[in-house]
Motif scaffolding. Structure first.
Motif: not given
Lengths: 430, 430
Positions: A357-383
């Protein structure tokens, strides 16, 4: 002392291993079998070829049918393999021997995967079909599934059943080298074929998984229907992150029973580094089994090679010779069970995902929300590697359906800030 | 469908596991055996005891002989164990059943270790003796040695075959806790007996090793002649140093063939942490085998417990039922081989030695010279915890004879600067 004659077809790697094992340990074989096993003839294509074993020249013949049709030879051992990818020669020889009521021993996984049903149906009342060497070389998986676990319902199998890919992944992990470099080194050492596709793309493992499934679960499946993903996309970066997260990456062949259906898949898998399969290194194979009575069971050993496969073929020859001497046949394979193959979309697993990804604020939230929308919950997320461009973001999901994860990944790929989904590796949770 | 009747003696842990396995998976057992296995009666001492399984009350009897002497019951399963350390009840029942030409299944390692020769000699022409559950519970070591490795000369066996000690050592390693604390915790959890000597002093492992040796190498030995050292002397300090040196400490049962002699020993052993046995944690068992054809082979699983042992007993029952239906006996065990037990003094191994010394100049040289005088060469020598008194010095030797190492240790103990030889642990080199 009774003598039971063997006709050996082929004198390649497995044929030589069989000959050497039979002759080196002949006295303990007699002690076990109660009869003497005698190789009455060996069919080869070229009488003068240099080989790894040197049986007496008078045993060699170019006429395989002279052995198959000889009524004094009750056991035919097929080790000719599949010259030019052609399984018909071995199949035809075996069918002819079985039709004559003989005991047929083979280590030919491809012939069994393609013609197994036909071969089993051809076993006569007085003969038998033996194939311990066809899966995992010297490791006695066939006997263990057929006999030792006969009182169990086998619920899951996870196997490292391709030595070449395990060798490559082990070296990549230890050395941090990329796939291509290690593959070339393995080819130079003779651990990988010049055309490595059968191994690295998972075809070989899929053949063996089909056989394991028919033995252990009683379900017959077409090899082509098995989900298959190879190891060529695995990068040193992923292996590094896996280790950091406490995982080891292995090419696993997985069979899992779920009510009346069975899931079958071959793909790179992250397993906890404390799992017994994680320490299976180099060219070794292992099959990790769960049964309702036995619990966890693992068989580990050399999955290929002249002598280990010879060891398995000779064990079959001894069983066959005992049956010949007693005039009985082996107990037929378990009856075929009606089992439907679970669609890959419905398979549930955890997933490791690496996104560039591009290293800018808000990227993690955008990624997480795509997973959330598909009903996939994330155990860990590391940049990882902040300040670079692009930068890696690594996720591990909780258990989720393949369909949902693929949906999430489509959403992720469509994000402006995402360069690429660099890796998706399924994870076996600890 | 033919029915083959089973008389079950005992309804403790193993008896209940056998009953549950037979009834839960009866349809797949029929598919494998080709006959129906029916429990015709269960002999117990107390009809009204509460148990982990509840067979129909009409099957229970307090008269074991009514089952053993019933001509319609061809298979007797002995699961009564050794009440009050007395092996005679089980032995007498089995001898009586064998004398009647029956097939006898047992998981009783103690009876086999003490009366195995007598029991094998009593097998009639129509009967058989089956004991898969006697060593390593659900792990099919008996079948693998007898059948799958029949074409091999087995050169060495290293086994983790006592779950209690492996559980204790695993917890000590992870937690850094001393032996006594972990033993007490294991006792509270039911993983260790109130009198733990059979496990922690290596008696149980020695019984199993004697059985393994007779199966795999064909050599009969007296359990009392097996060198045996338990785990009560292992300290967290040693486990810490072991990890630092790249080793894991396991209670191993070792059998190694050396020409016409065999070495047999049970003792704590440091193995390289990359060795497949090193990752066998908790109460799991594993047997690591080397054969001349098969190479390295490891079998891993639950070495005890109601259901895993039941799984092994039922596999034997199925084999026995197939033999009954066909009117044949199992192939007799391999003939006894003449093998002498190698004296422990002559055994060659590497050694880890921890010595408590006064921290002053010249100590290391004095220690090293004692080893040199005895002809033992040192691979590494590390002084730990400088400035304390006493201070630990840790050695690892190259391969040396036990006799020479003991001589060196006598010299070391006599040095003025030495407080004590705190630990001596044999090492399997990587």
């Amino acid at each position: 002392m009774n003598v039971v004659k063997i006709g050996l077809l082929g004198l390649g790697n497995v044929g030589c291993g069989t000959w050497l094992t039979l002759t080196t340990n002949s006295s303990s074989i007699v002690a076990r079998a109660g009869v003497k096993l005698e190789v009455a003839g060996i069919a080869v294509r070229d009488l003068n070829k240099r080989r790894l074993a040197s049986p007496p020249a008078e045993l060699l013949t170019t006429d395989a049918l002279s052995l198959i049709d000889d009524p004094s030879i009750p056991i035919i051992v097929e080790t000719i393999g599949c010259p030019h990818q052609d399984t018909r020669i071995a199949r035809d020889f075996m069918l002819r021997a079985l039709a004559a009521g003989k005991h047929v021993v083979t280590a030919n996984k491809e012939v069994l995967a393609k013609h197994g049903r036909e071969l089993r149906a051809a076993v006569g009342a007085s003969g038998g079909l033996y194939y311990e060497g066809a899966v995992a070389g010297g490791i006695p998986v066939v006997k263990v599934f057929r006999e030792s676990l006969a009182g169990n319902t086998v619920t899951s199998i996870m196997g490292i059943i391709n030595g070449t890919t395990n060798y490559i992944l082990t070296r990549m992990s230890h050395e941090g080298s990329p796939f291509g470099d290690v593959l070339r080194a393995a080819q130079e050492l003779g651990y990988a074929e010049q055309d490595p596709s059968s191994d690295v793309d998972g075809h070989d493992a899929a053949y063996k998984l089909a056989l394991l499934c028919s033995m252990a679960i009683g379900a017959e499946v077409n090899v082509e229907d098995i989900f298959r993903e190879g190891i060529s996309g695995i990068t040193p970066e992923d292996l590094h992150y896996a280790a950091e997260l406490g995982y080891t990456v292995k090419l696993l062949a997985i069979a899992r029973r779920d009510g009346g259906s069975v899931e079958l898949r071959v793909h790179p898998t992250m397993i906890p580094s404390s799992h017994p399969l994680a320490s299976v290194g180099g060219a070794f194979n292992a099959v990790f089994i769960q049964g309702d009575a036995v619990g966890d069971l693992m068989l580990y050993g050399m999955g290929a090679g002249m002598m280990p496969t010879g060891s398995a073929v000779v064990a079959d020859c001894i069983d066959a010779a005992i049956n010949v001497a007693r005039g009985v046949s082996p107990v037929p394979d378990r009856r075929e069970q009606r089992c439907t193959l679970k669609p890959m979309d419905d398979v549930v697993s955890c997933y490791y995902v690496r996104v560039q990804v591009v290293d800018e604020p808000g990227v993690m939230a955008a990624l997480a929300s795509e997973f959330g929308r598909a009903g996939v919950s994330i155990e860990s997320l590391i940049q990882k590697g902040r300040g670079q461009d692009p930068v890696s973001v690594v996720f591990v999901t909780h258990a989720a359906r393949e369909r949902s994860v693929q949906e999430a990944l489509r959403g992720v790929r469509a994000l402006d800030v995402v360069h690429s989904v660099a890796s998706v590796i399924r994870v076996v949770a600890g």
